[in-house]
Design a protein around this motif. Structure first.
Motif, PDB file in Angstrom:
ATOM      1  N   VAL A   1      27.943 -37.947  36.655  1.00  0.00           N
ATOM      2  CA  VAL A   1      27.695 -38.183  38.077  1.00  0.00           C
ATOM      3  C   VAL A   1      28.886 -37.699  38.904  1.00  0.00           C
ATOM      4  O   VAL A   1      28.766 -37.477  40.097  1.00  0.00           O
ATOM      5  CB  VAL A   1      27.406 -39.669  38.396  1.00  0.00           C
ATOM      6  CG1 VAL A   1      26.184 -40.145  37.631  1.00  0.00           C
ATOM      7  CG2 VAL A   1      28.595 -40.564  38.128  1.00  0.00           C
ATOM      8  N   ASP A   2      30.063 -37.540  38.277  1.00  0.00           N
ATOM      9  CA  ASP A   2      31.329 -37.263  38.963  1.00  0.00           C
ATOM     10  C   ASP A   2      31.679 -38.466  39.851  1.00  0.00           C
ATOM     11  O   ASP A   2      30.959 -39.450  39.911  1.00  0.00           O
ATOM     12  CB  ASP A   2      31.274 -35.955  39.768  1.00  0.00           C
ATOM     13  CG  ASP A   2      32.682 -35.367  40.003  1.00  0.00           C
ATOM     14  OD1 ASP A   2      33.681 -35.975  39.546  1.00  0.00           O
ATOM     15  OD2 ASP A   2      32.785 -34.305  40.639  1.00  0.00           O
ATOM     16  N   GLY A   3      32.805 -38.392  40.542  1.00  0.00           N
ATOM     17  CA  GLY A   3      33.259 -39.532  41.337  1.00  0.00           C
ATOM     18  C   GLY A   3      32.315 -39.842  42.482  1.00  0.00           C
ATOM     19  O   GLY A   3      31.626 -38.964  42.998  1.00  0.00           O
TER      20      GLY A   3
ATOM     21  N   ALA B   1      34.942 -31.145  32.594  1.00  0.00           N
ATOM     22  CA  ALA B   1      34.051 -31.425  33.718  1.00  0.00           C
ATOM     23  C   ALA B   1      33.797 -30.148  34.506  1.00  0.00           C
ATOM     24  O   ALA B   1      34.727 -29.372  34.773  1.00  0.00           O
ATOM     25  CB  ALA B   1      34.667 -32.476  34.630  1.00  0.00           C
ATOM     26  N   HIS B   2      32.545 -29.918  34.863  1.00  0.00           N
ATOM     27  CA  HIS B   2      32.051 -28.874  35.769  1.00  0.00           C
ATOM     28  C   HIS B   2      31.716 -27.552  35.085  1.00  0.00           C
ATOM     29  O   HIS B   2      30.549 -27.264  34.887  1.00  0.00           O
ATOM     30  CB  HIS B   2      32.996 -28.652  36.955  1.00  0.00           C
ATOM     31  CG  HIS B   2      33.223 -29.896  37.729  1.00  0.00           C
ATOM     32  ND1 HIS B   2      32.190 -30.595  38.313  1.00  0.00           N
ATOM     33  CD2 HIS B   2      34.350 -30.628  37.973  1.00  0.00           C
ATOM     34  CE1 HIS B   2      32.668 -31.685  38.898  1.00  0.00           C
ATOM     35  NE2 HIS B   2      33.968 -31.732  38.704  1.00  0.00           N
ATOM     36  N   GLY B   3      32.674 -26.692  34.801  1.00  0.00           N
ATOM     37  CA  GLY B   3      32.331 -25.397  34.206  1.00  0.00           C
ATOM     38  C   GLY B   3      31.327 -24.628  35.051  1.00  0.00           C
ATOM     39  O   GLY B   3      30.351 -24.072  34.540  1.00  0.00           O
TER      40      GLY B   3
ATOM     41  N   THR C   1      39.351 -32.780  30.951  1.00  0.00           N
ATOM     42  CA  THR C   1      39.955 -32.338  32.209  1.00  0.00           C
ATOM     43  C   THR C   1      38.884 -31.678  33.068  1.00  0.00           C
ATOM     44  O   THR C   1      37.754 -31.472  32.633  1.00  0.00           O
ATOM     45  CB  THR C   1      41.137 -31.368  31.965  1.00  0.00           C
ATOM     46  OG1 THR C   1      41.852 -31.153  33.186  1.00  0.00           O
ATOM     47  CG2 THR C   1      40.658 -30.013  31.445  1.00  0.00           C
ATOM     48  N   HIS C   2      39.251 -31.368  34.327  1.00  0.00           N
ATOM     49  CA  HIS C   2      38.375 -30.598  35.215  1.00  0.00           C
ATOM     50  C   HIS C   2      38.680 -29.113  35.017  1.00  0.00           C
ATOM     51  O   HIS C   2      39.847 -28.733  34.967  1.00  0.00           O
ATOM     52  CB  HIS C   2      38.696 -30.882  36.685  1.00  0.00           C
ATOM     53  CG  HIS C   2      38.397 -32.265  37.146  1.00  0.00           C
ATOM     54  ND1 HIS C   2      39.357 -33.227  37.308  1.00  0.00           N
ATOM     55  CD2 HIS C   2      37.231 -32.841  37.533  1.00  0.00           C
ATOM     56  CE1 HIS C   2      38.807 -34.332  37.777  1.00  0.00           C
ATOM     57  NE2 HIS C   2      37.524 -34.136  37.927  1.00  0.00           N
ATOM     58  N   VAL C   3      37.650 -28.280  34.997  1.00  0.00           N
ATOM     59  CA  VAL C   3      37.938 -26.838  34.981  1.00  0.00           C
ATOM     60  C   VAL C   3      36.790 -26.014  35.555  1.00  0.00           C
ATOM     61  O   VAL C   3      35.621 -26.410  35.476  1.00  0.00           O
ATOM     62  CB  VAL C   3      38.294 -26.350  33.562  1.00  0.00           C
ATOM     63  CG1 VAL C   3      37.065 -26.039  32.733  1.00  0.00           C
ATOM     64  CG2 VAL C   3      39.200 -25.116  33.627  1.00  0.00           C
TER      65      VAL C   3
ATOM     66  N   THR D   1      29.111 -38.635  31.309  1.00  0.00           N
ATOM     67  CA  THR D   1      30.315 -38.043  30.715  1.00  0.00           C
ATOM     68  C   THR D   1      31.406 -37.676  31.721  1.00  0.00           C
ATOM     69  O   THR D   1      32.424 -37.103  31.329  1.00  0.00           O
ATOM     70  CB  THR D   1      29.939 -36.786  29.901  1.00  0.00           C
ATOM     71  OG1 THR D   1      29.292 -35.836  30.767  1.00  0.00           O
ATOM     72  CG2 THR D   1      29.012 -37.139  28.759  1.00  0.00           C
ATOM     73  N   HIS D   2      31.194 -37.999  33.013  1.00  0.00           N
ATOM     74  CA  HIS D   2      32.275 -37.744  33.974  1.00  0.00           C
ATOM     75  C   HIS D   2      32.101 -38.627  35.202  1.00  0.00           C
ATOM     76  O   HIS D   2      31.042 -38.641  35.816  1.00  0.00           O
ATOM     77  CB  HIS D   2      32.300 -36.277  34.393  1.00  0.00           C
ATOM     78  CG  HIS D   2      33.501 -35.906  35.232  1.00  0.00           C
ATOM     79  ND1 HIS D   2      34.791 -36.018  34.757  1.00  0.00           N
ATOM     80  CD2 HIS D   2      33.614 -35.457  36.502  1.00  0.00           C
ATOM     81  CE1 HIS D   2      35.640 -35.646  35.706  1.00  0.00           C
ATOM     82  NE2 HIS D   2      34.958 -35.295  36.772  1.00  0.00           N
ATOM     83  N   HIS D   3      33.170 -39.345  35.553  1.00  0.00           N
ATOM     84  CA  HIS D   3      33.126 -40.259  36.701  1.00  0.00           C
ATOM     85  C   HIS D   3      34.552 -40.519  37.155  1.00  0.00           C
ATOM     86  O   HIS D   3      35.517 -40.291  36.406  1.00  0.00           O
ATOM     87  CB  HIS D   3      32.467 -41.584  36.274  1.00  0.00           C
ATOM     88  CG  HIS D   3      31.796 -42.338  37.391  1.00  0.00           C
ATOM     89  ND1 HIS D   3      32.256 -42.370  38.682  1.00  0.00           N
ATOM     90  CD2 HIS D   3      30.668 -43.107  37.397  1.00  0.00           C
ATOM     91  CE1 HIS D   3      31.453 -43.115  39.431  1.00  0.00           C
ATOM     92  NE2 HIS D   3      30.474 -43.573  38.678  1.00  0.00           N
ATOM     93  N   HIS D   4      34.689 -40.970  38.403  1.00  0.00           N
ATOM     94  CA  HIS D   4      35.946 -41.539  38.898  1.00  0.00           C
ATOM     95  C   HIS D   4      35.530 -42.819  39.606  1.00  0.00           C
ATOM     96  O   HIS D   4      35.209 -42.808  40.803  1.00  0.00           O
ATOM     97  CB  HIS D   4      36.671 -40.590  39.860  1.00  0.00           C
ATOM     98  CG  HIS D   4      36.789 -39.183  39.350  1.00  0.00           C
ATOM     99  ND1 HIS D   4      37.686 -38.837  38.359  1.00  0.00           N
ATOM    100  CD2 HIS D   4      36.126 -38.050  39.667  1.00  0.00           C
ATOM    101  CE1 HIS D   4      37.558 -37.536  38.098  1.00  0.00           C
ATOM    102  NE2 HIS D   4      36.622 -37.035  38.874  1.00  0.00           N
ATOM    103  N   LEU D   5      35.504 -43.916  38.863  1.00  0.00           N
ATOM    104  CA  LEU D   5      34.926 -45.153  39.395  1.00  0.00           C
ATOM    105  C   LEU D   5      35.643 -45.665  40.638  1.00  0.00           C
ATOM    106  O   LEU D   5      35.031 -46.233  41.540  1.00  0.00           O
ATOM    107  CB  LEU D   5      34.929 -46.234  38.303  1.00  0.00           C
ATOM    108  CG  LEU D   5      33.874 -46.038  37.199  1.00  0.00           C
ATOM    109  CD1 LEU D   5      34.224 -46.885  35.984  1.00  0.00           C
ATOM    110  CD2 LEU D   5      32.482 -46.386  37.709  1.00  0.00           C
TER     111      LEU D   5
HETATM  112 ZN    ZN Z   1      35.724 -35.165  38.721  1.00  0.00          ZN
END
Ligand code: ZN
Length: 459
Positions: free
Chosen positions: A321-323, A270-272, A233-235, A67-71
């Motif tokens: 996984v995030d970027g 993303a994150h929290g 978004t990221h928060v 649910t979160h990546h920056h390929l």
């Molecule tokens: Zn990210």
């Protein structure tokens, strides 16, 4: 008519009752699961022309949902290895300012192929760097996903708050607000497929409180809701972000999002990581989702997400996984492993179970993307996204519970990965693209980006 029959394996369905079969079957017809249950396939199933797979010593799970990546960051792995988020970003923004369509295509192909190898069948992507002369970088990620064969939820990201206006990113990597909205609207028209079984759905994703104006956050939400697509978004990623929000907005990051109309069931964040009890309660009551990214949070020393508290409060939670620049491994199965370890390191041995982590990686992620009606579990009528893991090798043989072998053990070989009923990985090898060629192209893209800008222009 059945096209694929998998039989003889342990099955974790992740259905509402969390049913598991020690020895069961899964029948697939086209892109849909038509039968799942204990024992052999039911009599009367038409197997004419079907591929029958003996899955003895294997474990079948729903395909994992990232649910979160920056390929694009696959081409900038290993940078700023000992920095905080803000230091890492400050080092990388000028490098990312040099990305173009080809670099993003090469990075995304490698990142998607690697995700497939980790059992992932659906992935989101958050692309927020759009160099003026970079070409169609978002289109490049969509093309890469089509080639690798993963189900894709790219989001059109954005930054419009440069350093000269009090933001963190240098002015050279931010866009104009009107240009962002026009390009986002166009991306939805170009790529979004709302139909059942869709392989591509677009989302709208301004980057973060310290790189986006409140006006863009508000306008982006209005656009997404007008077009019927989801928001991301990221928060609350770091203590530095808390300080930034307090200084600039006089409140916490979650209170800031709330004031902009950004807490709702069509939003996943993303994150929290840095959430107080009041923030968790607001996320729960509004149905706002959280993409937990444990490896990236640890790599950047950001902190540990209160996963157990989020789940207990009823907040929808998935894994990301995030970027690849803040999680060089970029493997979704590894995130399930990390999620268990981190939750337990702070909350004790019952804070997150193995099956609870696998639920976050499958049906939880599907819920964040608004697709739990057709993804995230192995059930008749759902889409045929299935991971089949081999458990008879050195890494897992003899582990008494197959789910413990999968979540806590070494990553098992992936015998088969079906996405939409099609084979993407077989015998631990990606079958849709040439892995070695993808690795070479991604390495070449990374090398080009590492050149100073003046050399890159003349190279
Ligand atoms: Zn990210």
């Amino acid at each position: 008519m059945t096209t694929i029959l998998i039989q003889g394996c342990y099955i974790v369905t992740m259905n509402a009752g969390r049913t598991e079969y020690a020895y069961g079957h899964i029948a697939v017809s086209g892109n849909e699961i038509t039968s799942v249950g204990p024992g052999a396939a039911p009599a009367g199933l038409d197997l004419t022309g079907a591929r029958v797979i003996d899955a003895t010593d294997c474990l079948a799970t729903p395909g994992l949902v990232n649910t979160h990546h920056h390929l694009y960051q696959w081409a900038t792995r290993g940078w700023a290895p000992d920095s905080t988020l803000f230091g890492w970003l400050t080092d990388l923004y000028p490098v990312w300012a040099r990305i173009d369509e080809q670099a993003v295509m090469d990075a995304a192909t490698a990142g998607l192929a690697w995700l497939a190898r980790s059992g992932c069948t659906t992935t989101s992507d958050h692309h927020y760097v759009f160099p003026r002369l970079g070409g169609d970088v978002l289109g490049a990620t969509v093309a890469a996903a089509r080639q690798v064969g993963l189900r894709f939820q790219p989001t059109r990201g954005s930054m419009d708050l440069g350093a000269s206006a009090g933001g963190l990113p240098p002015d050279e990597v931010v866009e104009d607000l009107d240009a962002v909205l026009a390009a986002t609207d166009q991306a939805i028209s170009d790529f979004h497929d709302p139909a059942p079984g869709s392989m591509v759905r677009i989302g709208v994703a301004p980057c973060s409180p310290f790189s986006v104006t409140g006006e863009l956050m508000t306008e982006a939400a209005a656009l997404a809701r007008d077009r019927g697509v989801r928001l991301h978004t990221h928060v609350a990623e770091t203590a530095d972000e808390d300080e930034y929000c307090l200084e600039h907005f006089g409140c916490t990051p979650v209170e800031y999002l709330d004031s902009l109309g950004w807490l709702a069931s069509d939003v996943w964040l993303a994150h929290g990581v840095h959430l107080d009890d009041a923030a968790i309660a607001r996320l729960a009551v509004t149905g706002t989702g959280v993409a937990h990214c444990p490896t990236s949070n640890a790599r950047l020393g950001a902190g540990i997400c209160r996963t157990a508290d989020l789940v207990a409060a009823g907040v929808p939670v998935g894994l990301g996984v995030d970027g690849s620049a803040s999680n060089e491994e970029s493997s979704l199965l590894a995130e399930a492993h990390q999620a268990v370890l981190m939750a337990r390191a702070t909350g004790g041995p019952q804070a997150l179970t193995m099956r609870g982590a696998l639920a976050l990686a499958t049906i939880g992620g599907a819920r964040l993307l608004g697709r739990d009606d057709e993804l995230g579990s192995i059930e008749a009528g759902k889409l045929a996204d299935v991971a089949l893991w081999r458990l008879d090798g050195l890494g897992q043989a003899g582990v008494i519970d197959p789910v413990a072998g999968l979540v806590l053990g070494a990553r098992p070989p992936l015998e088969l990965l079906l996405v939409n009923g099609s084979v993407v990985v077989e015998r631990d090898e990606v079958r849709t693209v040439d892995e070695a060629a993808a690795a070479r192209s991604a390495a070449a893209a990374a090398e080009r980006l590492h050149l100073p800008a003046s050399d890159a222009a003349s190279a």
